[in-house]
Design a protein around this motif. Sequence first.
Motif, PDB file in Angstrom:
ATOM      1  N   SER A  25       1.055  -1.319   0.065  1.00 14.89           N
ATOM      2  CA  SER A  25       0.052   0.047   0.095  1.00 14.89           C
ATOM      3  C   SER A  25       0.996   1.108  -0.061  1.00 14.89           C
ATOM      4  O   SER A  25       0.371   2.233  -1.129  1.00 14.89           O
ATOM      5  N   ALA A  26       1.999   1.476   1.047  1.00 13.17           N
ATOM      6  CA  ALA A  26       2.426   2.610   0.881  1.00 13.17           C
ATOM      7  C   ALA A  26       3.500   3.295  -0.691  1.00 13.17           C
ATOM      8  O   ALA A  26       3.245   3.863  -1.081  1.00 13.17           O
ATOM      9  N   ALA A  27       3.678   1.893  -1.084  1.00 15.28           N
ATOM     10  CA  ALA A  27       4.895   1.933  -2.176  1.00 15.28           C
ATOM     11  C   ALA A  27       3.192   2.338  -3.668  1.00 15.28           C
ATOM     12  O   ALA A  27       4.164   3.335  -4.218  1.00 15.28           O
ATOM     13  N   LEU A  28       2.049   2.168  -3.791  1.00 14.64           N
ATOM     14  CA  LEU A  28       1.739   2.469  -4.112  1.00 14.64           C
ATOM     15  C   LEU A  28       0.781   3.894  -4.081  1.00 14.64           C
ATOM     16  O   LEU A  28       0.331   4.057  -5.381  1.00 14.64           O
ATOM     17  N   ALA A  29       0.621   4.536  -2.771  1.00 20.02           N
ATOM     18  CA  ALA A  29       0.126   5.775  -2.923  1.00 20.02           C
ATOM     19  C   ALA A  29       1.237   6.660  -3.375  1.00 20.02           C
ATOM     20  O   ALA A  29       0.605   7.477  -3.821  1.00 20.02           O
ATOM     21  N   ALA A  30       2.754   6.557  -3.276  1.00 20.66           N
ATOM     22  CA  ALA A  30       3.406   7.192  -3.979  1.00 20.66           C
ATOM     23  C   ALA A  30       3.512   6.299  -5.379  1.00 20.66           C
ATOM     24  O   ALA A  30       3.437   7.358  -6.288  1.00 20.66           O
ATOM     25  N   TYR A  31       3.573   5.334  -6.198  1.00 25.03           N
ATOM     26  CA  TYR A  31       3.571   5.382  -7.450  1.00 25.03           C
ATOM     27  C   TYR A  31       1.814   4.831  -7.683  1.00 25.03           C
ATOM     28  O   TYR A  31       2.056   3.609  -7.942  1.00 25.03           O
ATOM     29  N   PRO A  32       1.276   5.428  -8.101  1.00 21.46           N
ATOM     30  CA  PRO A  32      -0.396   4.355  -8.236  1.00 21.46           C
ATOM     31  C   PRO A  32      -0.441   3.862  -9.569  1.00 21.46           C
ATOM     32  O   PRO A  32      -1.206   2.680  -9.725  1.00 21.46           O
ATOM     33  N   GLN A  33       0.161   4.005 -10.662  1.00 20.26           N
ATOM     34  CA  GLN A  33       0.309   3.425 -11.429  1.00 20.26           C
ATOM     35  C   GLN A  33       0.535   1.396 -11.542  1.00 20.26           C
ATOM     36  O   GLN A  33       1.146   0.636 -12.239  1.00 20.26           O
ATOM     37  N   LEU A  34       1.439   1.279 -10.243  1.00 19.84           N
ATOM     38  CA  LEU A  34       2.158   0.011  -9.781  1.00 19.84           C
ATOM     39  C   LEU A  34       0.846  -0.918  -9.390  1.00 19.84           C
ATOM     40  O   LEU A  34       0.576  -1.984  -9.373  1.00 19.84           O
ATOM     41  N   GLY A  35      -0.607  -0.757  -9.713  1.00 21.12           N
ATOM     42  CA  GLY A  35      -1.495  -0.830  -8.932  1.00 21.12           C
ATOM     43  C   GLY A  35      -2.228  -1.449  -9.851  1.00 21.12           C
ATOM     44  O   GLY A  35      -2.217  -1.288 -11.160  1.00 21.12           O
ATOM     45  N   PHE A  82      -4.171  -6.827   3.288  1.00 22.92           N
ATOM     46  CA  PHE A  82      -4.979  -5.779   2.674  1.00 22.92           C
ATOM     47  C   PHE A  82      -5.150  -6.219   0.931  1.00 22.92           C
ATOM     48  O   PHE A  82      -3.834  -6.518   0.994  1.00 22.92           O
ATOM     49  N   ASP A  83      -6.512  -5.446   0.517  1.00 20.29           N
ATOM     50  CA  ASP A  83      -6.438  -5.809  -1.096  1.00 20.29           C
ATOM     51  C   ASP A  83      -5.445  -5.688  -2.134  1.00 20.29           C
ATOM     52  O   ASP A  83      -4.604  -6.322  -2.874  1.00 20.29           O
ATOM     53  N   ASP A  84      -5.224  -3.733  -1.797  1.00 22.92           N
ATOM     54  CA  ASP A  84      -4.586  -3.709  -3.119  1.00 22.92           C
ATOM     55  C   ASP A  84      -2.521  -4.325  -3.353  1.00 22.92           C
ATOM     56  O   ASP A  84      -1.833  -4.127  -1.947  1.00 22.92           O
ATOM     57  N   VAL A  85      -2.213  -4.258  -3.947  1.00 23.58           N
ATOM     58  CA  VAL A  85      -0.983  -5.363  -4.068  1.00 23.58           C
ATOM     59  C   VAL A  85      -0.282  -4.729  -5.318  1.00 23.58           C
ATOM     60  O   VAL A  85      -1.295  -3.938  -5.894  1.00 23.58           O
ATOM     61  N   PHE A  86       1.022  -5.447  -5.788  1.00 26.99           N
ATOM     62  CA  PHE A  86       1.674  -4.787  -7.167  1.00 26.99           C
ATOM     63  C   PHE A  86       0.830  -5.649  -7.999  1.00 26.99           C
ATOM     64  O   PHE A  86       0.619  -6.872  -8.320  1.00 26.99           O
ATOM     65  N   ILE A 122      12.444 -11.260   0.034  1.00 29.82           N
ATOM     66  CA  ILE A 122      11.776 -10.428  -0.966  1.00 29.82           C
ATOM     67  C   ILE A 122       9.623 -11.000  -0.369  1.00 29.82           C
ATOM     68  O   ILE A 122       8.481 -10.600  -1.280  1.00 29.82           O
ATOM     69  N   GLY A 123       9.872 -10.710   1.113  1.00 30.42           N
ATOM     70  CA  GLY A 123       8.744 -11.502   1.729  1.00 30.42           C
ATOM     71  C   GLY A 123       7.042 -12.181   0.350  1.00 30.42           C
ATOM     72  O   GLY A 123       7.950 -13.721   0.753  1.00 30.42           O
ATOM     73  N   GLY A 124       6.274 -12.285   0.142  1.00 30.66           N
ATOM     74  CA  GLY A 124       5.732 -13.059  -0.658  1.00 30.66           C
ATOM     75  C   GLY A 124       4.610 -13.766   0.645  1.00 30.66           C
ATOM     76  O   GLY A 124       3.514 -14.510   0.022  1.00 30.66           O
ATOM     77  N   ASP A 125       4.224 -12.809   1.365  1.00 33.38           N
ATOM     78  CA  ASP A 125       2.463 -13.399   2.010  1.00 33.38           C
ATOM     79  C   ASP A 125       2.072 -12.448   1.621  1.00 33.38           C
ATOM     80  O   ASP A 125       1.473 -11.130   2.015  1.00 33.38           O
ATOM     81  N   GLU A 126       1.111 -13.116   2.854  1.00 33.76           N
ATOM     82  CA  GLU A 126      -0.274 -12.429   2.705  1.00 33.76           C
ATOM     83  C   GLU A 126      -0.149 -11.477   1.498  1.00 33.76           C
ATOM     84  O   GLU A 126      -0.911 -10.563   1.977  1.00 33.76           O
ATOM     85  N   CYS A 127      -0.642 -12.663   0.279  1.00 37.52           N
ATOM     86  CA  CYS A 127      -0.992 -11.610  -0.845  1.00 37.52           C
ATOM     87  C   CYS A 127      -2.528 -12.056  -0.989  1.00 37.52           C
ATOM     88  O   CYS A 127      -2.366 -13.211  -1.996  1.00 37.52           O
ATOM     89  N   PRO A 128      -3.345 -11.046  -1.049  1.00 40.16           N
ATOM     90  CA  PRO A 128      -4.883 -11.355  -1.444  1.00 40.16           C
ATOM     91  C   PRO A 128      -4.436 -11.600  -2.807  1.00 40.16           C
ATOM     92  O   PRO A 128      -3.652 -10.483  -3.790  1.00 40.16           O
ATOM     93  N   LYS A 129      -5.927 -11.878  -3.786  1.00 38.23           N
ATOM     94  CA  LYS A 129      -5.681 -12.227  -5.575  1.00 38.23           C
ATOM     95  C   LYS A 129      -6.792 -11.254  -6.113  1.00 38.23           C
ATOM     96  O   LYS A 129      -7.645 -11.743  -6.607  1.00 38.23           O
ATOM     97  N   VAL A 130      -7.618 -10.889  -4.310  1.00 37.29           N
ATOM     98  CA  VAL A 130      -8.672 -10.601  -4.853  1.00 37.29           C
ATOM     99  C   VAL A 130      -8.402  -9.376  -6.368  1.00 37.29           C
ATOM    100  O   VAL A 130      -9.172  -9.300  -7.320  1.00 37.29           O
ATOM    101  N   ARG A 131      -7.309  -8.094  -6.265  1.00 39.05           N
ATOM    102  CA  ARG A 131      -7.134  -7.417  -7.481  1.00 39.05           C
ATOM    103  C   ARG A 131      -6.739  -7.988  -8.393  1.00 39.05           C
ATOM    104  O   ARG A 131      -7.298  -7.610  -9.614  1.00 39.05           O
TER     105      ARG A 131
END
Length: 543
Positions: free
Chosen positions: A279-289, A305-309, A337-346
Motif C-alpha cells: 500500500s505505501a509504495a502504491l500511494a507514492a506510485y499508483p500506476q503500480l496497482g 489489504f487487497d491492494d497489491v503490486f 522478498i516477502g511473498g506472504d499474505e497476498c490477496p488475489k482479489v485485485r
Amino acid sequence: MKQLLVFLMGVVLLASCSSKTPHARYDIIPLPAQLTEMEGEFRLKNGAPLYVSLQNKELKSIAELFAEQIHLASDIKLEIQDFPAEDIPKIGIIFQLENLPELGLEGYTLSVAEEKVLVQANAANGLFYAVQTLFQLLPPEIYSTKKESANWTIACVEITDTPRLPYRGMHLDVCRHIFSVEFIKKYIDLMAFHKLNRFHWHLTEDQGWRIEIKKYPLLQKVAAWRDGTWVGHYNDTIGYDNIRYGGYYTQEQIKEVIAYAASKYIEVIPEIEMPGHASAALAAYPQLGCIKDTVYKVVGTWGVFDDVFCTTDEVFTFLEDVLTEVIELFPSKYIHIGGDECPKVRWRKCPHCQTMLKKHKLKDEHELQSYFIQRIEKFVNAHGKKIIGWDEILEGGLAPNATVMSWRGEEGGIEAALQGHDVIMVPTSYLYFDYYQSDNKAEEPLAIGGFVPLDKVYSFDPVPVILPDDKQAHIIGVQANLWTEYIPNAAQAQYMVYPRASALSEIAWTANHRKNFTAFHNRLQSQFKRFDYLNVNYFKKNQ
C-alpha cells in the motif's frame, strides 16, 4: 629455583587459585557444545599480557574490544602484545588462529587455567564468539560503563564450542513503528551478546516504506509517511489518532548499520515486500496497482489489504530498480522478498493479470504469484544473491533457488526441505515475540494476541524429527520475529524480546539433547544481572 620463579611470576602478573568458587561461574548462554568444569580461577591483573597477531587487523580489533571492555568496567588494563613467533606463551591471555576444521568458521576452543587463557579458532568469527563466552565467565559487572569493584576472575574451564545451526536470526519490523539507528545498534549488540548472526530488517510495508531509494524520491516523500495510526487493538473501534507518523533510513544510515553489524559478525538481510503489503509504495506510485486512476493511501491500521503490486512490466521495472539499489547497499548473501499474505482479489478482476494467466498458461492466481516470485528470483540470482520468502511462496510452485522462511507452523518448512530447499524455521506459536509472554494480559502492554512464554520458546526444536536424515541439513536456521504494530518505542521492543531471545539463542546454538529448561532458567538469573548493567528493559515477571 627456576620453577619457583615461574610460579611467582604467574602470581604477580595474573593468577590466583581457589577451589571454593561457586557453580554459578559457568552461567553461559547459549550453553556451549562441550564444557568441562575445572577447579580454580584465573585472576585478571593490571598489565597482564594479551597476545594476538597484530598483523591481523580483525584479530587485533577483537582483542581491543575485549581489553577495552575490561578497562571500562574495572581498573585493569591489559597490555596487547604481538603473538610471538616461537611457542605459545605459558602465562597470559592468548588469542590464536589454529587449524581446527571440525569447528568451522564460528567454533572455538577456550582453555582457562590458573596461569593462562588460551582461545583458538579457525577464523575471527570464532574468536569473537569466544570473547562473548569469556565475558559471561566474568562477573556481570563486566558490562558496566563505569569502574566497578568485583572479583575479576575467570573460572577455570575447558570449552569446545560450535553452533548447531548456521543461521541464527532476529527480525525487526521498522514499518509499523520506526526505530532510531542508535536503538538498532543496541539491538545488534544484544544479538552479538547471544551469538546470533542474522539481522532480518523488515523495511517495507503497507504502513510505511523505510529505505531511501534514490531513483524513486516519492518513496521518501509519500510512502514513508501515514496520516494517522490506529489506537488500541485493530479489533477495537477506537479510531485513528490523526497524527502524521513516519520516516525512513537514508542510504548512508543503512551503510552505517551494515558496517556496525559486520563488526559484530552479523549479516543484515533486507526485506522488500512483494507482491502484497504494498500500500505505501502504491500511494507514492499508483500506476503500480491494478486499479487505474485511483488514489492509494499509506494505511494506518493493521491487517492484510487487497491492494497489491500488479503484474505489469512497469511493476517489474520498478522492483528491479529498487532491488538494484538494495543489492548495491547490502553485502548480504540473501535478499528477503516477502511473498506472504497476498490477496488475489485485485488480480482476479484485473484484465492485465488475467491476460498474464493465459499468456503463461498458468492455472490460477497462485501460479501467477509463483510466476511473479520466480521472475524476481531470476533477477536477484543474476546479481549474485539468493532470495528468502515467507512460506506462501510454496503456493503455485516454489522458485528454484529460494530459501523458505516457515512462519505458519512447521509444515511449510517440512515441505520445502523435502523438495530440497533450505529452510529457516520461524513458527508463530513459538517464535513470534510480538505475542504475549504472560497469561495475565491485563498487566501487560497491549499486544497483537497469542501467548508465547519463555518455556515454550525454549521447548522448540527447529529440526523436525519427522524429516528424513538426508533432508535435515536443509533446516539451516531459526529466527524470532518482532512485528511492531503494538510496539511504539524502544523500551517496549526490548521488553518483548528479552529474555525470550536468550532462549532463542540456545535453541539455535546448542544441540537439542543438551537443552534443559531448569538449568537454563538457573543460568538466566546471571543473565538478568548482565541485562541490568546493559540497561536492557526485559520482562521480569515469574522469572
